[in-house]
Scaffold this active site. Sequence first.
Site, PDB file in Angstrom:
ATOM      1  CG  HIS A   1      44.417  27.533  38.980  1.00 46.75           C
ATOM      2  ND1 HIS A   1      44.038  28.456  38.041  1.00 46.75           N
ATOM      3  CD2 HIS A   1      43.486  27.605  39.979  1.00 46.75           C
ATOM      4  CE1 HIS A   1      42.928  29.055  38.446  1.00 46.75           C
ATOM      5  NE2 HIS A   1      42.572  28.565  39.619  1.00 46.75           N
TER       6      HIS A   1
ATOM      7  CB  CYS B   1      43.728  33.922  32.357  1.00 49.45           C
ATOM      8  SG  CYS B   1      42.461  32.654  32.074  1.00 49.45           S
TER       9      CYS B   1
ATOM     10  CB  CYS C   1      46.689  25.982  33.880  1.00 48.83           C
ATOM     11  SG  CYS C   1      45.379  26.543  35.004  1.00 48.83           S
TER      12      CYS C   1
ATOM     13  CD  GLU D   1      39.604  28.313  41.260  1.00 47.93           C
ATOM     14  OE1 GLU D   1      38.365  28.334  41.336  1.00 47.93           O
ATOM     15  OE2 GLU D   1      40.271  29.191  40.674  1.00 47.93           O
TER      16      GLU D   1
ATOM     17  CG  ASP E   1      43.466  33.901  36.386  1.00 51.61           C
ATOM     18  OD1 ASP E   1      43.844  33.422  35.298  1.00 51.61           O
ATOM     19  OD2 ASP E   1      43.074  33.204  37.326  1.00 51.61           O
ATOM     20  CB  SER E   2      39.172  32.786  34.639  1.00 52.04           C
ATOM     21  OG  SER E   2      40.096  31.773  34.991  1.00 52.04           O
TER      22      SER E   2
END
Length: 272
Positions: free
Chosen positions: A195, A74, A193, A159, A11-12
């Site tokens: 996240h 991702c 996404c 994040e 993942d990024s």
Amino acid sequence: MQHSSPIGIFDSGYGGLTVFRSIVDKLPGYDYIYLGDNARSPYGDHSFDTIYKYTLECVEWLFAKGCQLVILACNTASAKALRTIQQKDLPAKYPDRRVLGVIRPTAEVIDSYTQSKQVGVMGTRGTVNSQSYLLEINKFFPEIKVYQQSCPMWVPLIENNEHLQSGADFFIKEYCDQLLNQSDEIDCVLLACTHYPLLMPKLKKVFPDHINVLTQGEIVANSLVDYLERHPEIEEQLAKHGQREFYTSGDPKAFDEHASIFFGEALKSGKM
């Protein structure tokens, strides 16, 4: 044949850990290596060429660590790099390796979550602008109408661990309203996404009860189970000691502090 190959998860940044968690819960006996490219994240606003370059570098790093199979956990990398890697790089340089993404497995099952056949997709600018979900869903289910909404503030909020604070409420509601304003018949919203599952408590308060809000972890994990059953030549190469390794291109200490929020348990990472 040696069973010595871990499954690579890329993942990024941190988001792929939500997918990794679901994969581990479904397939706990395998060995895994997770790589987060935190030094260069987020990927969402980068160009196609940049995302492809970064993703390929990370995939090749996982190959060098012994991974025969790599999952791009991702959405942005899956949207902007996966096809080129599969069609160009693997046949030319790594014919015995496999790289899978998260978009196709989700598109294949989306029909079972909507009755109105009107689906919303929320993702990064990169994922939305790629039109990947629209194209993949319509490939399997041409009768489904797809509405997209980019949410550029969500990843930074998550994040920086600000997503559950009251200050995040405006941006959460703003993007949800913008999506629902496109159609009053949307009955399924895909969080495209990795996240975004961390926003679920607040999203459930914003979206009406009749709307299915989908996360990808369990979908991707089920798809991986199916893939390994259909490809024994890959499955038999996989190491099965229940070992997990974590790496980041950024600062391991910072990674460890944030990663537990996504993975659900404390972990120790190394430097890429």
